[in-house]
Enzyme design. Structure first.
Site, PDB file in Angstrom:
ATOM      1  N   GLU A  80       2.908  -3.517  14.998  1.00 26.84           N
ATOM      2  CA  GLU A  80       2.894  -2.809  16.271  1.00 26.84           C
ATOM      3  C   GLU A  80       2.288  -3.721  17.330  1.00 26.84           C
ATOM      4  O   GLU A  80       1.324  -4.455  17.058  1.00 26.84           O
ATOM      5  CB  GLU A  80       2.056  -1.529  16.143  1.00 26.84           C
ATOM      6  CG  GLU A  80       1.973  -0.709  17.420  1.00 26.84           C
ATOM      7  CD  GLU A  80       1.048   0.488  17.291  1.00 26.84           C
ATOM      8  OE1 GLU A  80       1.259   1.473  18.007  1.00 26.84           O
ATOM      9  OE2 GLU A  80       0.106   0.432  16.464  1.00 26.84           O
ATOM     10  N   LYS A 179       7.314   6.447  18.728  1.00 27.85           N
ATOM     11  CA  LYS A 179       6.045   6.884  18.144  1.00 27.85           C
ATOM     12  C   LYS A 179       5.641   8.257  18.649  1.00 27.85           C
ATOM     13  O   LYS A 179       5.610   8.513  19.854  1.00 27.85           O
ATOM     14  CB  LYS A 179       4.952   5.850  18.457  1.00 27.85           C
ATOM     15  CG  LYS A 179       3.596   6.144  17.829  1.00 27.85           C
ATOM     16  CD  LYS A 179       2.608   5.043  18.177  1.00 27.85           C
ATOM     17  CE  LYS A 179       1.230   5.306  17.604  1.00 27.85           C
ATOM     18  NZ  LYS A 179       0.262   4.239  17.970  1.00 27.85           N
ATOM     19  N   CYS A 212       1.331   3.359  13.000  1.00 23.50           N
ATOM     20  CA  CYS A 212      -0.114   3.394  13.188  1.00 23.50           C
ATOM     21  C   CYS A 212      -0.721   4.802  13.079  1.00 23.50           C
ATOM     22  O   CYS A 212      -0.785   5.369  11.994  1.00 23.50           O
ATOM     23  CB  CYS A 212      -0.474   2.732  14.514  1.00 23.50           C
ATOM     24  SG  CYS A 212      -2.178   2.109  14.568  1.00 23.50           S
TER      25      CYS A 212
END
Length: 506
Positions: A80, A179, A212
């Protein structure tokens, strides 16, 4: 030949081709990248300047991708923020964004680079995949224009998304994921209007994508495993390590074991922000991992994995619920772990059996140390409650941990080294959730592959004396249904099934 016979023949032929081409194992690669960062500014730079910075990072990633492919890797995951870093606001990140189309458009950017406007980053990623015959997973920024007819349209007239893309071994865009769970400092990005569940199929299994902070929430992470039955999760991340329970290699390997999937975690490498820790994890054990707070260089990891890993079904409360809770009397004390109030009991002997409870959770520990040192203290802790710092999520945790000093008030503080070895341990708890992630972390932030396992009745136990001194042995439980706010709509699955664009298939 009749029509029905012809259709049957075609179906059998396709099945046979798929069977011939499918693989029982594959070689995975992840690259921990020391990202070249732009100069800190809140003002937008020229697009040309942004491309120079991104190409410098892509030069490094190209070396890793080429090396992985030469070593036989079928897929590589990169971090990321790995192409441009993270020091941005909405305005300053804009020159780094590209319009990333829906994968259903059937596009190979390397062959048709200008089909969707000026997309040099996507073109280069596509060519890296195509030229090296390898799947490439990367994280870039997507931009989508909007106008006043869209009541949710931001004032600057565009949506900006933290985005993962996947290119297959021919360079074709096969997956795009926006995301869902943005971390606190990601003000430059928008949350997608509807949560996305993104998978892609390969000859070596079905893959799902999360990024994440997503890993701490039910959607889309758990949904991918439980409802879409992925074999492997790809996980670009910019993870800042938090001890004792949220170090990258510790928690990501535990999630793989708890969920029963392969997990390919690629972290950024930035030691001043405690960003390090990448790995290739199977459900039974870590296969390769990397943690280094000394060097400033990146690291390429490769390992072989089963394409369709087997998963043990665990009843996480079975064993502990049959045990009698031992009274700790005045021995119990309070402590804090990452802002959460734990109930603790000190381990006073070289061997023992202890219980500590908090609310609905009782934790049971049997252990034997190699020796009881006078300069180190260990404690058994329990926490059952809502964590509210840097996110809001309900936890149930049973943990054996080393205290920072011989003062009990330091139990729960960050500790990186220890000297006490354990010959045996068995940890269990009366969890109210099936989502429990087993962690074992040794001195120097090291894992213990093959040295412990989980039983079907919910015990985390050692198979032999551990190879290093113990920092923590933990059962990290998540009670998603008790989170104060849900991070996804309740009809996520039905929405996804109605939207094939978020569920591309090769």
């Amino acid at each position: 030949m009749t029509t029905s016979q012809l259709l049957a023949y075609v179906a059998i032929s396709v099945f046979c081709v798929l069977e011939v081409n499918s693989r029982d194992t594959f070689i995975a690669a992840v690259y921990e990248h020391a990202v070249i960062l732009p100069n800190a500014t809140l003002i937008s730079v020229p697009r040309k300047e942004a491309l120079v910075l991104m190409n410098r990072n892509l030069d490094v990633l190209e070396e890793a991708i080429t090396s992985a492919a030469k070593q036989g890797a079928h897929i590589i995951v990169t971090p990321e923020d790995g192409i441009y870093g993270w020091k941005f606001n909405r305005e300053s990140i804009y020159p780094y964004l590209e319009d990333i189309p829906d994968p259903q458009v059937d596009w190979i950017p390397c062959i048709h680079p200008n089909r969707f406007g000026h997309t040099p980053v996507q073109e280069r990623l596509s060519c890296l995949a195509k030229d090296n015959s390898i799947y490439v997973v990367a994280n870039i920024g997507d931009k989508k224009p909007c106008n006043a007819s869209d009541l949710q349209c931001p004032p600057d007239g565009r949506y900006q998304y933290n985005t993962d893309v996947v290119y297959d071994s021919q360079g074709k865009l096969v997956a795009r994921y926006h995301k869902q769970n943005l971390f606190m400092s990601e003000d430059q990005f928008n949350v997608p209007k509807e949560p996305e569940v993104v998978t892609f199929n390969t000859t070596f299994g079905r893959f799902g994508i999360i990024t994440c902070f997503d890993i701490l929430f039910h959607d889309p992470a758990v949904t991918l495993v439980k409802d879409f039955h992925v074999d492997t999760i790809v996980f670009p991340t910019a993870w800042m390590n938090v001890l004792p329970h949220l170090s990258a290699i510790e928690f990501h390997s535990a999630w793989a074991m708890g969920m029963g999937v392969n997990f390919l975690a690629s972290n950024t490498h930035h030691i001043s922000k405690k960003m390090t820790g990448s790995g290739i994890y199977a459900p039974d054990s870590p296969r390769a991992f990397y943690y280094d707070m000394k060097t400033k260089e990146g690291k390429l990891l490769l390992s072989q994995l089963d394409s369709h890993p087997k998963h043990l079904v665990v009843n996480w409360t079975s064993y502990a619920s049959g045990m009698e809770a031992l009274s700790t009397g005045n021995q119990e004390f309070k402590g804090t772990v990452f802002f959460d109030g734990f109930s603790f009991v000190e381990l006073r002997g070289v061997t023992g059996n202890y219980t500590v409870c908090q609310k609905e959770l009782c934790c049971h520990l049997s252990y034997k140390m190699s020796e009881k040192r006078s300069d180190e203290i260990y404690a058994l802790g329990a926490f059952d409650g809502l964590h509210t710092v840097e996110g809001s999520y309900h936890l149930q945790i049973c943990t054996l941990l080393k205290c920072k000093t011989t003062n009990l008030h330091t139990c729960g503080d960050s500790v990186e080294t220890a000297s006490t070895r354990f010959d045996m341990f068995s940890l269990s708890g009366t969890f109210g959730t099936q989502y429990v992630f087993p962690e074992v972390l040794l001195s120097g932030i090291q894992l213990a592959p093959g040295e412990f396992q989980v039983s079907s009745d919910g015990r985390l136990f050692s198979l032999k004396p551990l190879s290093g001194p113990v920092l923590t042995v933990t059962l990290f439980g998540r009670m998603y249904e008790k989170d104060h706010t849900t991070n996804a709509s309740p009809d996520l699955i039905s929405q996804t099934l109605k939207k094939p664009s978020t569920h591309p298939t090769i």
